[in-house]
Scaffold this motif. Structure first.
Motif, PDB file in Angstrom:
ATOM      1  N   ALA A   1       0.780  -1.342  -0.336  1.00 60.61           N
ATOM      2  CA  ALA A   1       0.379  -0.175  -0.664  1.00 60.61           C
ATOM      3  C   ALA A   1       0.724   1.311   0.186  1.00 60.61           C
ATOM      4  O   ALA A   1       1.976   1.315   0.484  1.00 60.61           O
ATOM      5  N   ASP A   2       0.070   1.958  -0.941  1.00 58.65           N
ATOM      6  CA  ASP A   2       1.372   3.396  -0.865  1.00 58.65           C
ATOM      7  C   ASP A   2       0.635   4.572  -0.508  1.00 58.65           C
ATOM      8  O   ASP A   2      -0.120   5.280  -1.162  1.00 58.65           O
ATOM      9  N   THR A   3       0.501   4.618   0.284  1.00 52.52           N
ATOM     10  CA  THR A   3       0.206   5.497   1.904  1.00 52.52           C
ATOM     11  C   THR A   3       0.365   5.851   3.154  1.00 52.52           C
ATOM     12  O   THR A   3       1.291   5.023   3.783  1.00 52.52           O
TER      13      THR A   3
ATOM     14  N   VAL B   1       4.459  -1.580   3.334  1.00 54.88           N
ATOM     15  CA  VAL B   1       4.001  -0.389   2.877  1.00 54.88           C
ATOM     16  C   VAL B   1       5.208   0.519   2.367  1.00 54.88           C
ATOM     17  O   VAL B   1       6.111   0.250   3.035  1.00 54.88           O
ATOM     18  N   THR B   2       4.248   1.665   1.563  1.00 55.36           N
ATOM     19  CA  THR B   2       6.043   3.066   1.719  1.00 55.36           C
ATOM     20  C   THR B   2       5.125   3.679   1.914  1.00 55.36           C
ATOM     21  O   THR B   2       3.828   3.708   1.321  1.00 55.36           O
ATOM     22  N   THR B   3       5.526   4.408   2.006  1.00 49.60           N
ATOM     23  CA  THR B   3       5.334   6.300   2.289  1.00 49.60           C
ATOM     24  C   THR B   3       6.012   6.897   1.790  1.00 49.60           C
ATOM     25  O   THR B   3       7.355   7.008   1.416  1.00 49.60           O
ATOM     26  N   ASN B   4       5.923   8.188   1.809  1.00 51.66           N
ATOM     27  CA  ASN B   4       7.239   9.278   1.112  1.00 51.66           C
ATOM     28  C   ASN B   4       6.374  10.925   2.180  1.00 51.66           C
ATOM     29  O   ASN B   4       5.099  10.689   2.557  1.00 51.66           O
ATOM     30  N   PRO B   5       7.554  12.071   1.724  1.00 47.80           N
ATOM     31  CA  PRO B   5       7.016  12.552   2.618  1.00 47.80           C
ATOM     32  C   PRO B   5       5.876  13.903   2.402  1.00 47.80           C
ATOM     33  O   PRO B   5       5.195  13.886   3.373  1.00 47.80           O
ATOM     34  N   SER B   6       5.592  13.373   1.018  1.00 49.47           N
ATOM     35  CA  SER B   6       4.178  14.224   0.254  1.00 49.47           C
ATOM     36  C   SER B   6       3.080  12.962   1.309  1.00 49.47           C
ATOM     37  O   SER B   6       1.919  13.631   1.472  1.00 49.47           O
ATOM     38  N   LEU B   7       3.050  11.891   1.150  1.00 47.84           N
ATOM     39  CA  LEU B   7       1.769  11.207   1.670  1.00 47.84           C
ATOM     40  C   LEU B   7       1.518  11.443   3.362  1.00 47.84           C
ATOM     41  O   LEU B   7       0.491  11.583   3.823  1.00 47.84           O
ATOM     42  N   VAL B   8       2.846  11.825   3.917  1.00 47.76           N
ATOM     43  CA  VAL B   8       3.357  11.915   5.828  1.00 47.76           C
ATOM     44  C   VAL B   8       3.036  13.488   5.909  1.00 47.76           C
ATOM     45  O   VAL B   8       1.625  13.482   6.840  1.00 47.76           O
TER      46      VAL B   8
ATOM     47  N   VAL C   1      14.867   1.951   5.157  1.00 49.16           N
ATOM     48  CA  VAL C   1      14.472   3.396   4.971  1.00 49.16           C
ATOM     49  C   VAL C   1      14.704   3.834   3.169  1.00 49.16           C
ATOM     50  O   VAL C   1      15.656   3.303   2.653  1.00 49.16           O
ATOM     51  N   LYS C   2      13.756   4.667   2.992  1.00 53.21           N
ATOM     52  CA  LYS C   2      13.497   4.883   1.179  1.00 53.21           C
ATOM     53  C   LYS C   2      15.126   6.539   1.691  1.00 53.21           C
ATOM     54  O   LYS C   2      15.040   7.490   2.153  1.00 53.21           O
ATOM     55  N   ILE C   3      15.946   5.788   0.674  1.00 50.77           N
ATOM     56  CA  ILE C   3      17.052   7.186   0.316  1.00 50.77           C
ATOM     57  C   ILE C   3      16.665   7.580  -1.368  1.00 50.77           C
ATOM     58  O   ILE C   3      16.506   6.586  -1.801  1.00 50.77           O
TER      59      ILE C   3
ATOM     60  N   PRO D   1      11.849   2.316  -8.904  1.00 51.95           N
ATOM     61  CA  PRO D   1      10.967   3.377 -10.405  1.00 51.95           C
ATOM     62  C   PRO D   1       9.379   3.931  -9.994  1.00 51.95           C
ATOM     63  O   PRO D   1       8.934   3.027  -9.638  1.00 51.95           O
ATOM     64  N   PHE D   2       9.638   4.786 -11.170  1.00 53.12           N
ATOM     65  CA  PHE D   2       8.297   5.501 -10.877  1.00 53.12           C
ATOM     66  C   PHE D   2       8.058   5.578 -12.073  1.00 53.12           C
ATOM     67  O   PHE D   2       7.892   6.507 -13.253  1.00 53.12           O
ATOM     68  N   ILE D   3       6.501   4.983 -12.011  1.00 54.91           N
ATOM     69  CA  ILE D   3       6.510   4.981 -13.815  1.00 54.91           C
ATOM     70  C   ILE D   3       5.170   5.942 -14.279  1.00 54.91           C
ATOM     71  O   ILE D   3       4.901   6.803 -15.418  1.00 54.91           O
ATOM     72  N   GLY D   4       4.354   6.476 -13.313  1.00 55.32           N
ATOM     73  CA  GLY D   4       3.270   7.704 -13.610  1.00 55.32           C
ATOM     74  C   GLY D   4       3.692   8.495 -14.123  1.00 55.32           C
ATOM     75  O   GLY D   4       3.318   9.341 -14.926  1.00 55.32           O
ATOM     76  N   ARG D   5       4.523   8.285 -13.136  1.00 51.70           N
ATOM     77  CA  ARG D   5       5.510  10.397 -13.279  1.00 51.70           C
ATOM     78  C   ARG D   5       6.479   9.944 -14.519  1.00 51.70           C
ATOM     79  O   ARG D   5       6.349  10.724 -15.589  1.00 51.70           O
ATOM     80  N   LEU D   6       6.607   8.483 -15.140  1.00 50.78           N
ATOM     81  CA  LEU D   6       6.908   8.844 -16.318  1.00 50.78           C
ATOM     82  C   LEU D   6       6.277   9.181 -18.025  1.00 50.78           C
ATOM     83  O   LEU D   6       6.096   9.592 -18.686  1.00 50.78           O
TER      84      LEU D   6
ATOM     85  N   VAL E   1       7.976  -1.742  -8.138  1.00 50.71           N
ATOM     86  CA  VAL E   1       7.037  -0.375  -9.407  1.00 50.71           C
ATOM     87  C   VAL E   1       6.467   0.425  -8.943  1.00 50.71           C
ATOM     88  O   VAL E   1       4.845  -0.053  -7.948  1.00 50.71           O
ATOM     89  N   ALA E   2       6.334   1.866  -8.574  1.00 54.13           N
ATOM     90  CA  ALA E   2       5.902   2.602  -7.852  1.00 54.13           C
ATOM     91  C   ALA E   2       5.961   4.148  -8.266  1.00 54.13           C
ATOM     92  O   ALA E   2       5.339   4.106  -9.830  1.00 54.13           O
ATOM     93  N   SER E   3       4.701   4.598  -8.127  1.00 54.02           N
ATOM     94  CA  SER E   3       4.023   5.899  -9.271  1.00 54.02           C
ATOM     95  C   SER E   3       3.012   5.327  -9.940  1.00 54.02           C
ATOM     96  O   SER E   3       3.070   5.629 -11.087  1.00 54.02           O
ATOM     97  N   VAL E   4       1.992   4.715  -8.841  1.00 59.38           N
ATOM     98  CA  VAL E   4       1.016   3.383  -9.685  1.00 59.38           C
ATOM     99  C   VAL E   4      -0.158   4.172 -10.301  1.00 59.38           C
ATOM    100  O   VAL E   4      -1.057   5.032  -8.681  1.00 59.38           O
ATOM    101  N   ARG E   5      -1.231   4.286 -11.314  1.00 59.40           N
ATOM    102  CA  ARG E   5      -2.129   4.976 -11.325  1.00 59.40           C
ATOM    103  C   ARG E   5      -3.328   4.393 -11.917  1.00 59.40           C
ATOM    104  O   ARG E   5      -4.229   4.953 -11.447  1.00 59.40           O
ATOM    105  N   ASN E   6      -2.914   3.178 -12.154  1.00 64.96           N
ATOM    106  CA  ASN E   6      -4.626   2.437 -13.035  1.00 64.96           C
ATOM    107  C   ASN E   6      -4.379   0.252 -12.821  1.00 64.96           C
ATOM    108  O   ASN E   6      -3.143   0.555 -12.337  1.00 64.96           O
TER     109      ASN E   6
ATOM    110  N   CYS F   1       4.894  -4.493  -6.241  1.00 64.58           N
ATOM    111  CA  CYS F   1       3.596  -2.900  -6.882  1.00 64.58           C
ATOM    112  C   CYS F   1       3.634  -2.391  -5.935  1.00 64.58           C
ATOM    113  O   CYS F   1       2.378  -2.986  -5.141  1.00 64.58           O
ATOM    114  N   THR F   2       3.469  -0.994  -5.817  1.00 62.71           N
ATOM    115  CA  THR F   2       3.035  -0.542  -4.589  1.00 62.71           C
ATOM    116  C   THR F   2       1.856   0.706  -4.455  1.00 62.71           C
ATOM    117  O   THR F   2       2.125   1.016  -5.973  1.00 62.71           O
ATOM    118  N   CYS F   3       1.118   0.493  -4.662  1.00 61.47           N
ATOM    119  CA  CYS F   3      -0.013   1.204  -4.980  1.00 61.47           C
ATOM    120  C   CYS F   3      -1.438   2.603  -3.893  1.00 61.47           C
ATOM    121  O   CYS F   3      -0.699   1.955  -2.507  1.00 61.47           O
TER     122      CYS F   3
HETATM  123  C1  E4P Z   1       6.554   5.509  -4.091  1.00 62.79           C
HETATM  124  O1  E4P Z   1       7.492   4.450  -3.531  1.00 62.79           O
HETATM  125  C2  E4P Z   1       6.238   6.670  -4.193  1.00 62.79           C
HETATM  126  O2  E4P Z   1       5.147   6.550  -2.623  1.00 62.79           O
HETATM  127  C3  E4P Z   1       4.874   6.617  -4.785  1.00 62.79           C
HETATM  128  O3  E4P Z   1       4.580   5.916  -5.738  1.00 62.79           O
HETATM  129  C4  E4P Z   1       5.183   8.256  -5.733  1.00 62.79           C
HETATM  130  O4  E4P Z   1       3.641   8.216  -6.375  1.00 62.79           O
HETATM  131  P1  E4P Z   1       3.333   9.304  -6.951  1.00 62.79           P
HETATM  132  O5  E4P Z   1       4.367   9.618  -8.132  1.00 62.79           O
HETATM  133  O6  E4P Z   1       1.982   9.212  -7.743  1.00 62.79           O
HETATM  134  O7  E4P Z   1       3.500  10.303  -5.824  1.00 62.79           O
END
Ligand code: E4P
Length: 214
Positions: free
Chosen positions: A5-7, A25-32, A82-84, A128-133, A162-167, A182-184
């Protein structure tokens, strides 16, 4: 394929965890930041709910600070990863944290070669952030294909998230290619549960059963 879960939303994580479908679970600063809570507190709470890797991202950019942040996160729970960020400073921090037995998830990866470098530095995971690509008209899924192939060529054991999943199609294609994880976002995970023919079929089964009993 493992599903994360990407949240950083606790209610979403609890709901998904009860379904028995999430492995981490994956988190990032924007999500937190969206949750308006302390990063450490959120991570500790997630670790109590989910029995699997939980990525917490450093909030610094120098190697020294990233290593200190990483050590602090690793003390929160044994499942913390740790996410770097994928920078030169980040690679050095990855090497150092790996040397201390702390797992690193290298984030903000946009090319197969960045993934190769992260793996060489000792990352346990690459994201790798696929949605942003896709958003900038580049084929995000192609880099997953390339990383899978490169890692297979050299028997690299770093896992691909696989990150930045949109659908849902992103999840399907990641699984077909053979990504490890796949983190969604929660809404995308919930979308893949449902199919209209499942609902129609279930309604019909129950109606037929009721009719037969009259
Ligand atoms: C990955 O770990 C990131 O938290 C995340 O997938 C980024 O996705 P976004 O491009 O939807 O912000």
């Amino acid at each position: 394929m493992k599903l994360y879960a990407d949240t950083a939303n606790i209610n979403d994580i609890k709901r998904l965890n009860e379904l028995g479908i999430i492995d981490g679970v994956t988190t990032n600063p924007s999500l937190v930041a969206k949750e308006g809570r302390d990063y450490n507190e959120v991570i500790k709470e997630i670790c109590k709910i989910v029995n699997g890797p939980v990525s917490a991202e450093v909030l610094s950019i120098t190697t020294k600070e990233m290593v200190l942040d990483g050590i602090a996160y690793s003390k929160l729970h044994k499942n913390v990863v740790v996410k770097i960020p994928m920078t030169a400073e980040g690679l050095k921090a990855t090497k150092e944290l790996n040397g201390k037995g702390i797992k690193v998830n290298t984030t903000l990866i946009f090319t197969p070669l960045q993934a190769l470098l992260a793996a060489k530095a000792g990352a346990a995971y690459v994201s790798p952030f696929i949605g942003r690509l896709d958003d900038i008209s580049q084929d995000g899924m192609q880099i997953i294909q390339d990383i899978v192939e490169i890692f297979q060529n050299y028997e690299i054991t770093t896992e691909i998230i696989v990150a930045s999943v949109r659908n849902p199609l992103h999840i399907r294609d990641a699984a077909i290619i053979g990504a490890d994880i796949c983190t969604c976002p929660p809404n995308v995970l919930e979308q893949i549960i449902k199919h209209p023919l499942t609902d129609i079929g279930l309604k019909k089964f129950l109606e037929d059963w009721e009719k037969s009993r009259k």
